[in-house]
Design an enzyme around this catalytic site. Structure first.
Site, short mmCIF file in Angstrom:
data_model
loop_
_atom_site.label_atom_id
_atom_site.label_comp_id
_atom_site.label_asym_id
_atom_site.label_seq_id
_atom_site.Cartn_x
_atom_site.Cartn_y
_atom_site.Cartn_z
N SER A 1 0.85 -1.38 0.10
CA SER A 1 0.29 0.03 0.19
C SER A 1 0.48 1.16 0.28
O SER A 1 1.78 1.53 0.85
CB SER A 1 -0.84 0.06 1.54
N MET B 1 -9.91 6.19 -1.33
CA MET B 1 -10.91 6.25 -0.11
C MET B 1 -11.61 7.16 0.23
O MET B 1 -11.25 8.61 -0.68
CB MET B 1 -10.36 6.46 1.80
N ASP C 1 -5.20 -7.96 3.89
CA ASP C 1 -5.12 -6.23 3.90
C ASP C 1 -4.82 -5.53 5.49
O ASP C 1 -6.06 -5.86 5.73
CB ASP C 1 -5.81 -5.25 2.77
#
Length: 223
Positions: free
Chosen positions: A10, A39, A175
């Site tokens: 990430s 997001m 994750d």
């Protein structure tokens, strides 16, 4: 035969002012693909990467991009993220009224469809869309922020998903809180694709060591 292990960092922990350089550094460190945590500030309490930001880095590296859409209306954004260069697009089962339709559209766009499951979401929601999936992502933290602690209880769900995917050509991704101390449990439960953020970037020996160490630990757990 187990699937190949993939390290998919990430980019949440990177210096956003140097985003392109950071992507190139990840490629140099030997990662397999880059995981973009998208997001919207509604589905999760954070706001991150629009498609134009991702597109601005696409020509700088050769490795694949995957977009993890933590958004309330993913269908409105699918085309944009594929156009930005994401060859895999993951949507949250919780955000899709018609999950089969959404996954089918991702495939029609020429990308690999994936579905992400929050910690409270039962594994069974993927049962009737398995034939469409290229990736299932089991969240091992509650989505929204990097640096959270791994939820070990999710290993049982990873194992359940792994059993459901037996016979299907589908990666099983984890994750959240993935690092040297947690990767063995995730791998032993059946994962084969690892999203890691903070643990990679805080390694005092640097990214290349962090990636090699994570892969080595994953291989040992998978053996």
């Amino acid at each position: 035969m187990p699937r190949p292990i993939a390290v998919a960092p990430s980019v949440l922990p990177v210096d956003f002012a140097r985003l392109g350089d950071e992507c190139m550094a990840l490629e140099k460190a030997g990662v397999d693909l880059i995981h973009w945590d998208v997001m919207d500030g509604v589905f999760v309490p954070n706001l991150t990467f629009g498609p134009d930001v991702i597109a601005s880095t696409r020509s700088l590296v050769d490795i694949e991009f995957e977009a993890h859409l933590m958004v309330v209306e993913p269908d409105r954004l699918l085309d944009r993220y594929v156009e930005a260069g994401c060859s895999t697009v993951l949507v949250h089962a919780e955000a899709c009224d018609h999950l089969h339709r959404t996954l089918s559209h991702i495939a029609e766009l020429g990308a690999t469809p994936g579905v992400a499951l929050n910690p409270h979401t039962p594994a069974d929601v993927i049962r009737h869309v398995r034939e469409l999936l290229g990736v299932v992502l089991v969240m091992t933290v509650n989505p929204g922020f990097g640096g959270q602690s791994y939820i070990g209880a999710m290993e049982a769900k990873v194992a359940e998903v792994a059993e459901m995917l037996d016979g299907y050509d589908c990666a099983l991704e984890v994750d959240g809180g993935i690092g040297p101390s947690t990767v063995a449990g995730a791998m032993a439960s059946g994962a084969d694709r690892l999203v890691s953020g903070s643990a990679l970037f805080r390694d005092p020996e640097g990214l290349e060591h962090a990636v090699a160490d994570l892969r080595s630990r994953a291989e040992a757990a998978q053996a």
